[in-house]
Write a protein that holds these residues in place. Structure first.
Motif, mmCIF file in Angstrom:
data_model
loop_
_atom_site.group_PDB
_atom_site.id
_atom_site.type_symbol
_atom_site.label_atom_id
_atom_site.label_comp_id
_atom_site.label_asym_id
_atom_site.label_seq_id
_atom_site.Cartn_x
_atom_site.Cartn_y
_atom_site.Cartn_z
ATOM 1 N N ARG A 64 42.787 56.926 18.519
ATOM 2 C CA ARG A 64 42.235 58.213 18.906
ATOM 3 C C ARG A 64 40.728 58.259 18.706
ATOM 4 O O ARG A 64 40.026 58.971 19.419
ATOM 5 N N LYS A 71 37.836 57.802 22.488
ATOM 6 C CA LYS A 71 36.806 58.802 22.791
ATOM 7 C C LYS A 71 35.508 58.162 23.256
ATOM 8 O O LYS A 71 34.667 58.819 23.880
ATOM 9 N N SER A 105 38.669 59.539 29.122
ATOM 10 C CA SER A 105 39.219 59.342 27.774
ATOM 11 C C SER A 105 40.367 60.304 27.474
ATOM 12 O O SER A 105 41.302 59.952 26.762
ATOM 13 N N GLU A 109 43.915 59.010 26.280
ATOM 14 C CA GLU A 109 44.403 59.457 24.974
ATOM 15 C C GLU A 109 45.757 60.142 25.104
ATOM 16 O O GLU A 109 46.650 59.939 24.273
ATOM 17 N N THR A 139 49.039 58.622 23.380
ATOM 18 C CA THR A 139 49.686 59.487 22.396
ATOM 19 C C THR A 139 51.142 59.736 22.743
ATOM 20 O O THR A 139 52.020 59.733 21.871
#
Length: 335
Positions: free
Chosen positions: A199, A203, A209, A213, A217
């Motif tokens: 995480r 970024k 991003s 992400e 996730t």
């Protein structure tokens, strides 16, 4: 008119150059880590170093005792030693670098090193989840299907299951790491963590991003919740079987074989869910929240399995007794 076209082209060229400057391809990252707490770094180094030594000692003791004592050559202890080996590798991936950075002025990690660290961290974390699931399945067969247990849980079957856990863990981690590192990274190169956490690294990607992400996730949470639900399902069947046991002694024995595993499961998945399911916070909060999952959980796991296990205690006493006897024999021969 020509002047207007020239000015427009000039600004477009300037914009492109600015974008190229902002999207400088990075070859290394700086791990912010615990630099947010400069006065605590020496104290944190001592604490984490001691915990790391105890974690290594506990896991290596479990692996050694399982290897040496023939009484522990059973599926349950094979899975336990596999978990200890996986957690040993897991801590080697994170903690030595973290300890070095606590004393170093420059906390730099190369792009390749960051990718490898992330891949091994995610792969070994997934392997731990899978092995904990296999341990629950082992307890389910032993309690709910005791007659068929020797047929299903042979040594060859256990080895194949452990190998499958490693393959599954690293299959997912390779996909996640490839998604994050498929493009270049933009400045600044500050990773707001003490290791290359996905995480924090995602970024810095020059690509979208937020989408990356979200996908990573979802994959991580699906694997985490999927294995946890499988464990809970096995314990639902175990509980229903144990409640039908007529004797109180039989119930207590059945529960005692599952207590250590269930305790580690809740600690492991509890801390992991905090890391992956929490809302967005500052980098410092991310750093502190990851400490229990990366440092404390691997430390508690061998401690819980060792202290609450009679067979492991007996094996340790045997090895200790043999060591003392050999030392005494050596002293006698020397005299």
């Amino acid at each position: 008119m020509e002047n207007g076209i020239f000015i427009c082209c000039f600004f477009r060229i300037s914009d492109v150059q600015t974008m190229k400057i902002n999207q400088t391809i990075l070859k290394e990252f700086i791990l912010v880590g615990f630099s947010l707490y400069p006065y605590l770094q020496t104290f944190l180094f001592v604490v984490f170093f001691c915990l790391y030594l105890l974690t290594l000692s506990g896991n290596l003791a479990i692996i050694g005792l399982t290897w040496v004592d023939r009484c522990l050559h059973t599926p349950m202890y094979l899975f336990l030693s596999a978990l200890s080996f996986s957690e040993t590798c897991y801590t080697l991936t994170i903690i030595p670098k973290m300890l070095t950075d606590l004393l170093a002025k420059k906390r730099i990690i190369s792009l390749i090193g960051c990718g490898l660290q992330m891949c091994f961290f995610l792969g070994l974390g997934g392997t731990n989840c899978a092995i904990l699931t296999l341990m629950g399945y082992d307890r389910f067969l032993a309690i709910c299907n005791p007659l068929r247990y020797p047929l299903f849980m042979t040594h060859m079957a256990c080895r194949k299951l452990v190998a499958s856990a490693w393959i599954a863990g690293f299959f997912v981690s390779v996909i996640e790491t490839a998604l994050i590192f498929r493009g270049s990274f933009c400045s600044p190169n500050l990773v707001k963590h003490f290791f290359c956490h996905m995480r924090a690294v995602v970024k810095l990607s020059c690509l979208d991003s937020e989408l990356t992400e979200f996908i990573v996730t979802v994959i991580s949470v699906s694997g985490l919740m999927g294995t946890f639900l499988l464990i809970i399902l096995t314990y639902v069947f175990i509980l229903s079987t144990v409640l039908r046991i007529p004797s109180a002694e039989g119930k207590q024995k059945a529960f005692s074989t599952c207590a250590s595993h269930l305790t580690v499961v809740f600690i492991h998945f509890g801390f992991a869910s905090i890391v992956y399911l929490k809302p967005e916070t500052s980098g410092g909060d991310d750093t502190l929240i990851a400490v229990p999952y990366t440092v404390i959980t691997p430390f508690l796991s061998p401690l819980i399995f060792s202290l609450r296990n009679k067979d492991m205690k007996n094996a340790f006493r045997k090895v200790l007794g043999k060591t003392v006897s050999l030392n005494n024999l050596g002293l006698l021969l020397h005299d």
